[in-house]
Motif scaffolding. Structure first.
Motif, PDB file in Angstrom:
ATOM      1  N   ALA A 200       9.698  -6.058   1.507  1.00 30.43           N
ATOM      2  CA  ALA A 200      10.176  -4.749   1.985  1.00 30.43           C
ATOM      3  C   ALA A 200       9.450  -3.990   1.102  1.00 30.43           C
ATOM      4  N   SER A 201       9.291  -4.010  -0.780  1.00 31.37           N
ATOM      5  CA  SER A 201       8.820  -2.642  -1.460  1.00 31.37           C
ATOM      6  C   SER A 201       7.489  -3.355  -1.787  1.00 31.37           C
ATOM      7  N   ARG A 202       6.796  -4.235  -0.796  1.00 29.26           N
ATOM      8  CA  ARG A 202       5.211  -5.166  -1.277  1.00 29.26           C
ATOM      9  C   ARG A 202       4.451  -4.702  -0.037  1.00 29.26           C
ATOM     10  N   GLY A 203       5.463  -3.816   0.837  1.00 31.35           N
ATOM     11  CA  GLY A 203       4.507  -3.428   2.764  1.00 31.35           C
ATOM     12  C   GLY A 203       3.828  -4.829   3.327  1.00 31.35           C
ATOM     13  N   THR A 204       3.154  -4.310   3.662  1.00 27.02           N
ATOM     14  CA  THR A 204       2.030  -5.718   5.092  1.00 27.02           C
ATOM     15  C   THR A 204       0.904  -5.482   3.680  1.00 27.02           C
ATOM     16  N   LEU A 205       0.295  -7.374   4.826  1.00 25.80           N
ATOM     17  CA  LEU A 205      -0.505  -7.252   4.303  1.00 25.80           C
ATOM     18  C   LEU A 205      -0.749  -8.291   5.394  1.00 25.80           C
ATOM     19  N   ASP A 206      -2.133  -8.470   5.894  1.00 22.14           N
ATOM     20  CA  ASP A 206      -2.669  -9.507   7.143  1.00 22.14           C
ATOM     21  C   ASP A 206      -3.675  -9.918   6.950  1.00 22.14           C
ATOM     22  N   ALA A 207      -4.252 -10.932   6.143  1.00 18.16           N
ATOM     23  CA  ALA A 207      -5.441 -11.615   6.107  1.00 18.16           C
ATOM     24  C   ALA A 207      -5.467 -12.440   5.899  1.00 18.16           C
ATOM     25  N   ASP A 208      -7.083 -13.069   6.479  1.00 22.04           N
ATOM     26  CA  ASP A 208      -7.488 -14.751   6.516  1.00 22.04           C
ATOM     27  C   ASP A 208      -8.293 -15.401   5.113  1.00 22.04           C
ATOM     28  N   TYR A 209      -8.025 -16.647   4.999  1.00 17.80           N
ATOM     29  CA  TYR A 209      -8.635 -17.098   4.200  1.00 17.80           C
ATOM     30  C   TYR A 209      -9.001 -18.465   4.137  1.00 17.80           C
ATOM     31  N   LYS A 210     -10.695 -18.715   3.793  1.00 17.39           N
ATOM     32  CA  LYS A 210     -11.239 -19.528   3.942  1.00 17.39           C
ATOM     33  C   LYS A 210     -11.578 -19.979   2.445  1.00 17.39           C
ATOM     34  N   SER A 211     -11.120 -21.509   1.850  1.00 14.65           N
ATOM     35  CA  SER A 211     -11.406 -22.352   1.004  1.00 14.65           C
ATOM     36  C   SER A 211     -12.106 -23.291   0.632  1.00 14.65           C
ATOM     37  N   SER A 212     -12.210 -23.977  -0.423  1.00 14.74           N
ATOM     38  CA  SER A 212     -13.145 -25.309  -0.602  1.00 14.74           C
ATOM     39  C   SER A 212     -13.046 -25.156  -2.504  1.00 14.74           C
ATOM     40  N   ALA A 213     -13.395 -27.123  -2.203  1.00 13.89           N
ATOM     41  CA  ALA A 213     -14.216 -26.837  -3.565  1.00 13.89           C
ATOM     42  C   ALA A 213     -14.350 -28.300  -4.637  1.00 13.89           C
ATOM     43  N   ASN A 214     -15.740 -27.842  -5.420  1.00 16.04           N
ATOM     44  CA  ASN A 214     -16.070 -29.139  -5.767  1.00 16.04           C
ATOM     45  C   ASN A 214     -15.636 -28.875  -6.986  1.00 16.04           C
TER      46      ASN A 214
ATOM     47  N   ALA B   1      -3.824  -3.982   5.587  1.00 15.29           N
ATOM     48  CA  ALA B   1      -2.682  -4.301   4.059  1.00 15.29           C
ATOM     49  C   ALA B   1      -2.221  -2.072   4.313  1.00 15.29           C
ATOM     50  N   LYS B   2      -0.763  -2.610   4.121  1.00 15.19           N
ATOM     51  CA  LYS B   2       0.355  -0.688   4.035  1.00 15.19           C
ATOM     52  C   LYS B   2       0.694  -1.292   2.805  1.00 15.19           C
ATOM     53  N   ASP B   3       0.575  -0.627   2.237  1.00 15.64           N
ATOM     54  CA  ASP B   3       2.636   0.110   1.134  1.00 15.64           C
ATOM     55  C   ASP B   3       3.251   0.598   1.546  1.00 15.64           C
ATOM     56  N   ALA B   4       4.134   0.040   0.363  1.00 21.66           N
ATOM     57  CA  ALA B   4       5.976   0.762   0.881  1.00 21.66           C
ATOM     58  C   ALA B   4       6.282   2.001   0.313  1.00 21.66           C
ATOM     59  N   THR B   5       5.423   2.964   1.471  1.00 22.58           N
ATOM     60  CA  THR B   5       6.271   4.142   0.587  1.00 22.58           C
ATOM     61  C   THR B   5       6.954   4.425   1.392  1.00 22.58           C
ATOM     62  N   PRO B   6       8.463   4.949   1.027  1.00 19.10           N
ATOM     63  CA  PRO B   6       9.382   5.282   1.620  1.00 19.10           C
ATOM     64  C   PRO B   6       9.024   6.163   2.423  1.00 19.10           C
ATOM     65  N   ALA B   7      10.048   6.859   3.551  1.00 23.68           N
ATOM     66  CA  ALA B   7       9.652   7.617   4.715  1.00 23.68           C
ATOM     67  C   ALA B   7       9.599   9.038   4.658  1.00 23.68           C
ATOM     68  N   LEU B   8      10.666   9.083   3.360  1.00 21.11           N
ATOM     69  CA  LEU B   8      11.529  10.737   2.767  1.00 21.11           C
ATOM     70  C   LEU B   8       9.485  11.257   2.322  1.00 21.11           C
ATOM     71  N   ALA B   9       9.069  10.047   2.122  1.00 19.36           N
ATOM     72  CA  ALA B   9       7.440  10.537   1.141  1.00 19.36           C
ATOM     73  C   ALA B   9       5.868  10.316   2.034  1.00 19.36           C
ATOM     74  N   GLY B  10       6.693  10.179   3.784  1.00 27.73           N
ATOM     75  CA  GLY B  10       5.318  10.256   4.154  1.00 27.73           C
ATOM     76  C   GLY B  10       4.910   9.367   4.848  1.00 27.73           C
ATOM     77  N   GLY B  11       5.981   8.100   4.655  1.00 28.16           N
ATOM     78  CA  GLY B  11       5.828   6.509   5.183  1.00 28.16           C
ATOM     79  C   GLY B  11       4.768   6.137   4.511  1.00 28.16           C
ATOM     80  N   ALA B  12       4.850   4.723   4.378  1.00 28.50           N
ATOM     81  CA  ALA B  12       3.167   4.205   4.820  1.00 28.50           C
ATOM     82  C   ALA B  12       2.203   4.186   4.201  1.00 28.50           C
TER      83      ALA B  12
END
Length: 446
Positions: A422-436, A89-100
């Motif tokens: 563009a303002s949220r940055g990137t996210l790579d995640a895996d989900y495992k779900s169930s319910a009773n 996960a990375k944020d969306a910090t602008p390049a002028l402030a050092g990048g994500a």
């Protein structure tokens, strides 16, 4: 370098993705437990059922199941689990402030979905030998989920909550010995809570805060249904619940955003985040239910259902602010989907009835648009239940459903998904779900 102003606040504005993580019981954010009787057989044959008045949610013609003044009260306790494995996960910090900035060290959460109680109430009163009037209270759509404000994907989502309460006024008429028709009008009251982080995690780019949207609306819908028994022991039912159009109105409030300049450019010009009123229009989907029941023996009944939910009506959102903050647009990309189920009902004795069922419930979310707010996957149900008749007037029903949800992945990167991330940055995640789900009900006739 200039960062377009509308990019830098998507994190909260896009928070109105109303199909969120915690609706683990049924695909999208629909809630299907409106009857412990129906849940025990995984909704198999529900639109054709002759058991009680609770099936009138799916087919109002089945209100004619009431032979005297009847009250049916049901409650389902939904216990979902969702494990999130964060890959990056990375944020969306602008390049002028050092990048994500890499947020992976902030971790993931395995406690982002909440247990939920889903109530249902039905009242039916025969007007004469052929006509029955009724009132019911249901929660057709709902969810409750909270990732927390510190997890690595907070710019994509922190909290989402939705509740749609429907009060229905119904009328059903038995046309002859083998056909009934019914209709209802509904008043829907819906509320939405949407929250996420705003800005960036880098102080040089203005830092981060929290944006929270709360909105509500009252709207109207209707349902129509027909129930047929062309020959003794064979029942067919068809029910339709209309789309419900909401014009949500509310406000957005911010915390810790005094220094967050959302129109950031190399010159530092732009607009500030300010509390404001918000509006948006969203159509909750229609539901078409086809049911068939066949008496296999005097004690054993087979029920089959096909339920189509018109999720395609929810093509996206367009949140409008009564301030200089630009509109926020999010594409849902939902597709109309079907649920298929089969159930068996067995009259074990004069007092005890047993049920079981299985179902396949396809998710409306596509891989292309799956997000932290829509980590939805296809579901499979296994259900069983029972009804005990204390006497001719009173009975109690119990049901248990285990919901298995396909593992899914969320891969959000604005280089692929465009402005929406563009303002949220990137996210790579895996989900495992169930319910009773545990359901109980009381049926009382007077």
């Amino acid at each position: 370098m200039t960062i377009p102003s509308k990019f830098l606040f998507r994190a909260s504005l896009v928070a109105a993705s109303v199909a969120a993580a915690s609706s683990a019981y049924s695909a999208g954010f629909a809630l299907n437990d409106h009857s412990a009787t129906a849940s025990g057989k995984a909704l198999g044959g529900v639109a054709a059922s002759n058991e009680d008045i609770s099936s009138s949610f799916w087919n109002p013609a089945l209100l004619t199941n009431a032979k005297s003044t009847t009250v049916y009260v049901s409650g389902a306790y939904v216990m979902p689990t969702m494990d999130v494995t964060l890959n990056s996960a990375k944020d969306a910090t602008p390049a002028l402030a050092g990048g994500a900035k890499d947020l992976s060290a902030d971790g993931a959460t395995n406690d982002s979905v909440d247990n939920t109680l889903v109530p249902a109430f039905y009242f039916a009163k025969p007007i004469n030998e052929r006509t029955v009037a009724g009132v019911s209270l249901n929660v057709p759509f709902g969810l409750s989920g909270d990732y927390g404000q510190d997890w690595a994907g907070r710019f994509h989502a922190t909290e989402t909550a939705i509740q749609d309460i429907a009060l229905s006024f119904s009328l059903a008429h038995r046309v002859n010995d083998w056909a009934s028709v019914g209709a209802s009008v509904q008043i829907h009251k819906a509320e939405v809570v949407l929250e996420s982080a705003v800005g960036t995690s880098t102080a040089a780019a203005g830092g981060e805060g929290i944006g929270r949207i709360e909105a509500d609306d009252t709207s109207y819908g209707y349902s129509l249904g027909v129930a047929l028994e062309p020959r003794k022991g064979t029942r067919i039912g068809l029910g339709y619940r209309s789309e419900v159009s909401f014009d949500f109105k509310g406000d957005v409030k911010y915390q810790n955003v005094a220094g967050v300049n959302q129109g950031l450019t190399t010159a530092g010009a732009g607009y500030q985040l300010i509390n404001a009123n918000v509006t948006d229009s969203i159509d909750f989907p229609s539901v078409l239910t086809l049911g068939v029941e066949q008496d296999l023996t005097p004690k054993l009944v087979l029920g089959l259902s096909a339920i189509r939910t018109g999720w395609g009506s929810m093509d996206g959102i367009n949140i409008d602010f009564d301030s200089k903050q630009p509109n926020s647009v999010l594409t849902f990309g939902f597709e109309d989907q079907w649920m298929y189920s089969a159930g068996l009902t067995y009259a074990y004795s004069d007092k005890l009835t047993l049920r079981t069922g299985v179902a396949m419930d396809d998710s409306p979310v596509t891989d292309e648009y799956r997000s932290a707010r829509t980590p939805d996957g296809d579901r499979k149900w296994i259900s069983f239940g029972a009804t005990y008749d204390f006497n001719e007037m009173t009975s109690a029903t119990f049901a248990f459903t285990h919901v298995m949800i396909d593992d899914v992945s969320v891969d959000r990167d604005f280089t692929a998904t465009g402005e929406e991330d563009a303002s949220r940055g990137t996210l790579d995640a895996d989900y495992k779900s169930s319910a009773n789900v545990i359901s109980v009900a009381m049926n009382m006739a007077f």
